[in-house]
Design an enzyme around this catalytic site. Structure first.
Site, short mmCIF file in Angstrom:
data_model
loop_
_atom_site.label_atom_id
_atom_site.label_comp_id
_atom_site.label_asym_id
_atom_site.label_seq_id
_atom_site.Cartn_x
_atom_site.Cartn_y
_atom_site.Cartn_z
N SER A 662 1.77 -7.65 8.98
CA SER A 662 1.99 -6.52 7.99
C SER A 662 2.96 -5.36 8.46
O SER A 662 3.08 -4.44 7.98
CB SER A 662 0.46 -5.88 8.01
OG SER A 662 0.06 -5.66 9.15
N LYS A 705 -5.69 1.74 6.42
CA LYS A 705 -4.23 2.23 7.23
C LYS A 705 -3.96 3.40 6.62
O LYS A 705 -3.34 4.31 7.69
CB LYS A 705 -3.23 1.15 6.79
CG LYS A 705 -3.69 -0.36 7.42
CD LYS A 705 -2.54 -1.21 7.08
CE LYS A 705 -2.90 -2.63 7.82
NZ LYS A 705 -2.18 -3.71 7.26
#
Length: 815
Positions: A662, A705
């Site tokens: 990611s 996040k």
């Protein structure tokens, strides 16, 4: 066209239940059965109804999805439609005591058989002593004993008469019968006898010798007479026993006459009772009536009536079955708890056992119905998995100890008859266990042919939102919670969406929602509210976060105190803020991390050194992402000449290992910044993976996040120039906290969705990435043009020096 911040409508999708007319969950109908699990329900229906060998079920799905309760509830409903199973009992084998006999009876008849045998024993305990104390029995016994007593007396009387006629006395002494000369009934002393004439003495001695022979003959006959007497007494006792036992057994034999195996065993019981009728005699009875009884251990049984007991292994009519087939959940599936066990008792320093010490296992209790087992618990127990497979393959239950199962012991024990097995096994576990068993156990696919896969999410549609609201009402009813208002129900649905990690799905992992409901109910009860409102749900969410928030707070503190170096303002070349998710226990939060890149001339090709991998802190997925960067660079730059690049990438201050791809887009931005010399705005954080074509791909944990970087920026002060770049494919997953959405609405924070690396480059570096024209050139001053110029310089410096220039110094002087 520049990428614009996402509108707040994209950041959080609220639940709207205004089309449904209810105020609280008390007005909603409970949900019958499983919610959103049509596939699993079809598998359960098929697996439970097909009657073929090997069609057992494996229920798989995520932890907390309610698999256990849902499966138990479904099976209980199915079991009510089925007839109760047969009863099974173990009884004594009168021929081979260490091989108990298993008997099958119609449901509910085991207790009847046990009661019938107990009635027989109770009858004999009363009847036999009464018969033995009766005048008739005593008269017949005395007649037999008198007859043989008279026979002995008559023999001795005849001998005594002959001796008397011959002048010989028959005397009884402590040493036995003795013959001696006598006169007028008095025994002669030796000196008197010796004074008699020789002829007289010889006659007397001759007569005594003859009489002694006759006496010996009589004495020799006495044991035979005693034996004959005992035989006649035994015949008398047997006749009485046959009569008493036959009368006592009449009802039991009549009740079970149609069951051949039961009738045959009862005939054996009757014969054995006749042979051991002395056990029912009174305490004062002749010891000859009593006979020793030996049990399976070889010692005289202290409780002789145990041999006539009925050990009920399966009671099909047990109230727990609810009148149908049994549904058993074995919470502790050890070897013994699955197949049963044979217990022992200590007596005189030895361990003994018999058929009454055979104890049923889960297979016995569930026979004829359903047995539910936790796959992980079963696999953890030694030998239990193999024993279960052996039982399913042979379709019978063999009760034995683990030592016998492994042939590790040779002591004499019981060998009970196996019991036929007819049930459905339902294993419950997660998907990893299921796929591991499929891959590594060849028997698994043969014995568990039906997977029932529980879905983790439900499509978020208006109809399903209302169905989930009814599920909330069902939980509230079962848990006896306060009713939940419509706004509270909507917030719970939104939490379910958040748990799903997808704004278009609702999580079917019910456990977290049920926990939140209980805690919201507690808060509402503390406030003496009549119903749970949205404020109570929000308070419960905050309380849950606060209880597990220590690590997140420590991480934020380390960043705000500049212990972990994260910049949220300014610009830096070759440096970008990446995002990761930390999940520990019940706590899950996003944490930003600095990613840096350095570039220099290298050998042939583009070699990107992954420092995390070099020191074995990077996982294979992260390494794959770094290798993809090399492929992207090779396809985007220096199309007509070899590339010469050596670059290094690292997660700064990362000490616990890195995995996943990611951060690959963030790493690529750092590389492009280092190559072009264009700095990256540090007010942004980046997440998203990238492929070799430069497309930014979706990642997980997007909400955590974004919130993780927002928390850092908020601690330091929001400037309005901060935000997070996410893949455009993750827009549908956004369900951000209210404070994040509020900051975005006020323009103090932004979330950008990018589709390609070029979009992110423009946002992070403030200038276009650049696109090749018809002649293959990037626009002057663009990021890609500057990056390619650097790569050209690296390639030129790595080219071999032409021969004509070798050996000369800079001024042309030969060296």
């Amino acid at each position: 066209m520049p990428v614009e911040p996402l509108p707040s409508d994209y950041l959080y999708t609220p639940c709207d239940l205004n089309d449904h007319a209810f105020k609280t969950t008390r007005e909603l109908e409970a949900v019958p059965g499983l919610v959103g699990q049509e596939r699993a329900l079809e598998a359960l229906t098929f697996g439970t109804r097909i009657k073929r060998k090997g069609y057992n079920l494996f229920v798989l799905g995520s932890a907390g999805a309610g698999k256990h309760s849902a499966v138990i509830g479904y099976l209980q409903e199915e079991a009510k439609k089925q007839k109760p199973p047969s009863d099974w009992v173990y009884v004594n084998n009168f021929d081979v005591s260490h091989k108990p006999i298993a008997l099958e009876l119609p449901s509910g008849q085991a207790q009847a058989l046990k009661g019938a045998l107990q009635a027989v024993l109770d009858d004999l305990k009363v009847a036999v002593p009464a018969i033995l104390e009766s005048e008739e029995y005593k008269t017949r016994r005395q007649a037999i004993e008198g007859e043989y007593a008279n026979r002995q007396n008559h023999a001795f009387e005849r001998l005594g008469k002959r001796a008397e006629d011959a002048g010989i006395a028959l005397l009884r002494t402590p040493g036995g019968l003795v013959l001696a000369p006598a006169k007028d009934g008095e025994v002669l002393k030796p000196e008197e006898f010796n004074k008699r004439p020789k002829e007289e003495r010889e006659r007397v001695e001759r007569v005594i010798s003859e009489l002694q022979k006759e006496l010996g003959t009589i004495i020799e006959q006495i044991p035979a007479w005693e034996k004959e007497k005992h035989q006649r007494l035994a015949e008398l006792n047997r006749a009485i026993a046959v009569s008493a036992v036959s009368r006592a057994m009449r009802t039991a034999k009549s009740d079970f006459a149609r069951m051949k195996k039961i009738a045959d065993w009862l005939a054996g019981v009757e014969e054995d009772l006749v042979g051991h009728i002395g056990f029912f005699a009174g305490a004062d009875m002749d010891p000859s009536m009593r006979q020793p009884l030996f049990g399976a251990g070889g010692e005289e049984d202290a409780a002789p009536m145990r041999r006539y007991e009925v050990n009920i292994i399966v009671d099909g009519a047990h109230p727990d079955n609810g009148g149908g087939a049994p549904v058993v959940y074995a919470d502790h599936p050890t070897f013994a708890n699955v197949v049963g066990r044979v217990e022992h008792i200590s007596r005189m320093g030895a361990l003994l056992t018999d058929f009454t010490l055979i104890k049923p296992g889960a297979l016995h209790k569930a026979n004829g119905g359903y047995l539910i087992l936790d796959a992980v618990k079963l696999l953890r127990e030694p030998f239990a998995w193999d024993a279960l497979k052996r039982a399913l393959r042979s379709q019978q239950i063999v009760t034995e100890s683990a030592g016998e199962y492994l042939s590790l012991v040779s002591t004499v024990s019981l060998e009970p008859d196996p019991i036929p097995l007819d049930l459905k096994i339902v294993l419950v576990g997660d998907r990893q266990i299921y796929y591991l068993l499929c891959a590594h156990d060849p028997d698994f696919g043969e014995l568990f042919k039906v997977p029932a896969d529980f879905d983790d999410v439900l499509d978020r549609e208006a109809e399903n939102e209302f169905l989930f609201a009814r599920l909330i009402a069902t939980i509230a009813g079962k848990e006896d919670l306060l009713p939940f208002g419509k706004d509270a129900v909507a917030r719970l649905i939104e939490r379910g969406v958040r748990h799903a990690g997808d704004a278009e799905k609702i999580s079917l992992v019910i456990a977290p929602i049920a926990d939140l409901m209980r805690e919201a109910d507690f808060i509402a009860a503390q406030e003496k509210a009549d119903a749970v409102s949205v404020s109570h749900v929000d308070a419960a969410v905050e309380a849950q976060i606060a209880r597990t928030d220590r690590l997140r707070e420590q991480s934020l503190e380390a960043i705000t105190r500049d212990i972990l170096l994260i910049e949220t303002e300014g610009e830096k070349t070759g440096q970008v803020n990446g995002l990761s998710v930390v999940a520990l226990g019940q706590s899950s939060f996003g944490r930003p991390g600095r990613i840096t890149a350095r570039v220099r001339t290298g050998g042939a090709g583009a070699r990107v050194i992954d420092i995390e991998r070099e020191v074995e802190l990077g996982g294979p997925l992260h390494s794959k992402g770094v290798l993809i960067l090399s492929g992207y660079l090779a396809g985007a730059f220096l199309l007509d000449e070899p590339m010469s690049l050596s670059a290094s990438l690292v997660f700064e201050q990362s000490y616990g290992g890195v995995d996943g791809d990611s951060a690959s887009s963030a790493e690529l931005y750092a590389l492009l910044s280092a190559l072009s010399g264009i700095p990256i705005k540090q007010g942004f954080a980046v997440t998203g993976s990238v492929n070799q074509m430069g497309e930014v791909q979706a990642i997980g944990g997007v909400n955590e996040k974004i919130e993780g970087f927002f928390d850092v920026c908020e601690r330091r002060g929001l400037t309005g120039e901060q935000g997070v770049l996410i893949p455009a494919a993750n827009i549908k997953h956004l369900m951000l906290r209210a404070d994040v959405v509020d900051a975005c609405e006020r323009g103090m924070f932004s979330v950008y969705a990018v589709e390609r690396i070029e979009d992110g480059v423009e946002l992070l570096m403030g200038r276009p990435a650049g696109e090749r024209d018809g002649e293959g050139h990037f626009p002057p001053g663009s990021v890609f043009a500057l990056a390619e110029e650097t790569l050209k310089r690296f390639a030129a410096s790595a080219r071999p020096v032409p021969p004509a220039k070798q050996g000369k110094n800079v001024k042309g002087t030969k060296v």
